[in-house]
Design a protein around this motif. Sequence first.
Motif, PDB file in Angstrom:
ATOM      1  N   GLY A   1      20.717   6.695 -13.838  1.00  0.00           N
ATOM      2  CA  GLY A   1      20.459   6.376 -12.436  1.00  0.00           C
ATOM      3  C   GLY A   1      19.134   6.926 -11.950  1.00  0.00           C
ATOM      4  O   GLY A   1      18.591   7.885 -12.519  1.00  0.00           O
ATOM      5  N   LEU A   2      18.613   6.327 -10.881  1.00  0.00           N
ATOM      6  CA  LEU A   2      17.341   6.728 -10.289  1.00  0.00           C
ATOM      7  C   LEU A   2      17.405   6.513  -8.781  1.00  0.00           C
ATOM      8  O   LEU A   2      18.005   5.539  -8.307  1.00  0.00           O
ATOM      9  N   LEU A   3      16.770   7.413  -8.044  1.00  0.00           N
ATOM     10  CA  LEU A   3      16.647   7.253  -6.603  1.00  0.00           C
ATOM     11  C   LEU A   3      15.187   7.433  -6.234  1.00  0.00           C
ATOM     12  O   LEU A   3      14.621   8.519  -6.398  1.00  0.00           O
ATOM     13  N   PHE A   4      14.581   6.353  -5.747  1.00  0.00           N
ATOM     14  CA  PHE A   4      13.168   6.372  -5.380  1.00  0.00           C
ATOM     15  C   PHE A   4      13.010   6.281  -3.865  1.00  0.00           C
ATOM     16  O   PHE A   4      13.779   5.599  -3.186  1.00  0.00           O
ATOM     17  N   LEU A   5      11.967   6.937  -3.366  1.00  0.00           N
ATOM     18  CA  LEU A   5      11.574   6.800  -1.970  1.00  0.00           C
ATOM     19  C   LEU A   5      10.321   5.951  -1.884  1.00  0.00           C
ATOM     20  O   LEU A   5       9.438   6.040  -2.741  1.00  0.00           O
ATOM     21  N   ARG A   6      10.248   5.148  -0.841  1.00  0.00           N
ATOM     22  CA  ARG A   6       9.034   4.391  -0.533  1.00  0.00           C
ATOM     23  C   ARG A   6       8.341   5.116   0.608  1.00  0.00           C
ATOM     24  O   ARG A   6       8.924   5.283   1.686  1.00  0.00           O
ATOM     25  N   VAL A   7       7.119   5.548   0.369  1.00  0.00           N
ATOM     26  CA  VAL A   7       6.413   6.411   1.316  1.00  0.00           C
ATOM     27  C   VAL A   7       5.145   5.713   1.808  1.00  0.00           C
ATOM     28  O   VAL A   7       4.345   5.219   1.007  1.00  0.00           O
ATOM     29  N   SER A   8       4.971   5.673   3.121  1.00  0.00           N
ATOM     30  CA  SER A   8       3.793   5.037   3.708  1.00  0.00           C
ATOM     31  C   SER A   8       2.570   5.926   3.519  1.00  0.00           C
ATOM     32  O   SER A   8       2.691   7.120   3.209  1.00  0.00           O
ATOM     33  N   PRO A   9       1.363   5.374   3.724  1.00  0.00           N
ATOM     34  CA  PRO A   9       0.145   6.188   3.583  1.00  0.00           C
ATOM     35  C   PRO A   9       0.121   7.416   4.493  1.00  0.00           C
ATOM     36  O   PRO A   9      -0.535   8.407   4.167  1.00  0.00           O
ATOM     37  N   ASP A  10       0.840   7.366   5.626  1.00  0.00           N
ATOM     38  CA  ASP A  10       0.854   8.530   6.509  1.00  0.00           C
ATOM     39  C   ASP A  10       2.003   9.490   6.223  1.00  0.00           C
ATOM     40  O   ASP A  10       2.244  10.431   6.985  1.00  0.00           O
ATOM     41  N   GLY A  11       2.729   9.252   5.122  1.00  0.00           N
ATOM     42  CA  GLY A  11       3.752  10.194   4.676  1.00  0.00           C
ATOM     43  C   GLY A  11       5.161   9.939   5.160  1.00  0.00           C
ATOM     44  O   GLY A  11       6.067  10.721   4.856  1.00  0.00           O
ATOM     45  N   ASP A  12       5.378   8.844   5.892  1.00  0.00           N
ATOM     46  CA  ASP A  12       6.729   8.532   6.365  1.00  0.00           C
ATOM     47  C   ASP A  12       7.547   7.891   5.244  1.00  0.00           C
ATOM     48  O   ASP A  12       7.025   7.079   4.461  1.00  0.00           O
ATOM     49  N   VAL A  13       8.832   8.231   5.181  1.00  0.00           N
ATOM     50  CA  VAL A  13       9.749   7.553   4.264  1.00  0.00           C
ATOM     51  C   VAL A  13      10.187   6.253   4.937  1.00  0.00           C
ATOM     52  O   VAL A  13      10.885   6.279   5.954  1.00  0.00           O
ATOM     53  N   VAL A  14       9.748   5.128   4.381  1.00  0.00           N
ATOM     54  CA  VAL A  14       9.987   3.828   5.012  1.00  0.00           C
ATOM     55  C   VAL A  14      10.962   2.963   4.217  1.00  0.00           C
ATOM     56  O   VAL A  14      11.251   1.836   4.601  1.00  0.00           O
ATOM     57  N   GLY A  15      11.482   3.491   3.129  1.00  0.00           N
ATOM     58  CA  GLY A  15      12.451   2.749   2.347  1.00  0.00           C
ATOM     59  C   GLY A  15      12.949   3.585   1.185  1.00  0.00           C
ATOM     60  O   GLY A  15      12.420   4.656   0.882  1.00  0.00           O
ATOM     61  N   TYR A  16      13.994   3.075   0.550  1.00  0.00           N
ATOM     62  CA  TYR A  16      14.512   3.748  -0.638  1.00  0.00           C
ATOM     63  C   TYR A  16      15.069   2.707  -1.595  1.00  0.00           C
ATOM     64  O   TYR A  16      15.413   1.581  -1.188  1.00  0.00           O
ATOM     65  N   SER A  17      15.161   3.075  -2.866  1.00  0.00           N
ATOM     66  CA  SER A  17      15.745   2.210  -3.896  1.00  0.00           C
ATOM     67  C   SER A  17      16.681   3.044  -4.744  1.00  0.00           C
ATOM     68  O   SER A  17      16.296   4.098  -5.263  1.00  0.00           O
ATOM     69  N   ASP A  18      17.901   2.573  -4.878  1.00  0.00           N
ATOM     70  CA  ASP A  18      18.960   3.253  -5.630  1.00  0.00           C
ATOM     71  C   ASP A  18      19.282   2.371  -6.833  1.00  0.00           C
ATOM     72  O   ASP A  18      19.805   1.269  -6.683  1.00  0.00           O
ATOM     73  N   ILE A  19      18.960   2.868  -8.027  1.00  0.00           N
ATOM     74  CA  ILE A  19      19.172   2.098  -9.252  1.00  0.00           C
ATOM     75  C   ILE A  19      20.257   2.757 -10.084  1.00  0.00           C
ATOM     76  O   ILE A  19      20.144   3.928 -10.445  1.00  0.00           O
ATOM     77  N   GLN A  20      21.305   2.004 -10.359  1.00  0.00           N
ATOM     78  CA  GLN A  20      22.369   2.461 -11.253  1.00  0.00           C
ATOM     79  C   GLN A  20      22.228   1.735 -12.592  1.00  0.00           C
ATOM     80  O   GLN A  20      21.972   0.528 -12.628  1.00  0.00           O
TER      81      GLN A  20
ATOM     82  N   GLU B   1       0.815  -1.214   0.000  1.00  0.00           N
ATOM     83  CA  GLU B   1       0.000   0.000   0.000  1.00  0.00           C
ATOM     84  C   GLU B   1       0.850   1.267   0.000  1.00  0.00           C
ATOM     85  O   GLU B   1       0.335   2.371  -0.165  1.00  0.00           O
ATOM     86  N   ASP B   2       2.160   1.109   0.177  1.00  0.00           N
ATOM     87  CA  ASP B   2       3.053   2.257   0.097  1.00  0.00           C
ATOM     88  C   ASP B   2       3.119   2.770  -1.336  1.00  0.00           C
ATOM     89  O   ASP B   2       2.821   2.046  -2.288  1.00  0.00           O
ATOM     90  N   THR B   3       3.524   4.005  -1.488  1.00  0.00           N
ATOM     91  CA  THR B   3       3.711   4.586  -2.815  1.00  0.00           C
ATOM     92  C   THR B   3       5.194   4.830  -3.061  1.00  0.00           C
ATOM     93  O   THR B   3       6.001   4.884  -2.138  1.00  0.00           O
ATOM     94  N   SER B   4       5.537   4.989  -4.330  1.00  0.00           N
ATOM     95  CA  SER B   4       6.911   5.254  -4.720  1.00  0.00           C
ATOM     96  C   SER B   4       6.960   6.560  -5.497  1.00  0.00           C
ATOM     97  O   SER B   4       6.051   6.881  -6.262  1.00  0.00           O
ATOM     98  N   ARG B   5       8.043   7.300  -5.294  1.00  0.00           N
ATOM     99  CA  ARG B   5       8.251   8.525  -6.061  1.00  0.00           C
ATOM    100  C   ARG B   5       9.734   8.849  -6.078  1.00  0.00           C
ATOM    101  O   ARG B   5      10.522   8.331  -5.273  1.00  0.00           O
TER     102      ARG B   5
END
Length: 208
Positions: free
Chosen positions: A89-108, A34-38
Amino acid sequence: MSSIPITRHALPANKVQAIRDRVRQATALASSSEDTSRLAEPQDAEKLCQLLSDPAVHAPIYSLPRPLTVQTVEAFIVRHLEERARGEGLLFLRVSPDGDVVGYSDIQIWPEWGAGDLAGALRSDRQGRREGTRGIITSFDWMFEALSLELICATAALDNVRTAKMLDHLGFERKGEIVSVREDGTTRPSLVWEITREDWLSREANLA
């Protein structure tokens, strides 16, 4: 020159350009929850730094800035935006429904070889529940499909048993050992795994 990928097959110029274009157009990573990515933006530096400051998050990852401060994390984000503009390269954040950053993904990305590398982590309270493995599978699917890559590689410290078991289970092939260099110049021996698009799709078909 980067030590990875180990396998390097030059792609035609039109395919290289197509991969660069897809990287430039990417705005979110596929999500398995249910988290979103951006995309990470400079104004996210404080929240991302808070996530990364937990040793359970940053300790296994050599590619993060050192020391971890809001300023170095902001520079880390800006560098990835510059890489995105080049299609590398790309750097994405994983954001919970309440707006917390709960993860990240670093793609090279290495467009010339059609190859990519994925690093990242989840907040410590979300680790060890197979949530990370589901997310990684979804991310690998996305990298092959959305970015049209031919190869994905991954690295882990020699003592990172959890990641090693996961990559072996997912069908990645061990390719040997390299010395990974951190941004501050320190080094870490790392094991390298790779999987081709063909082998990944075959694995998916066998699981269907």
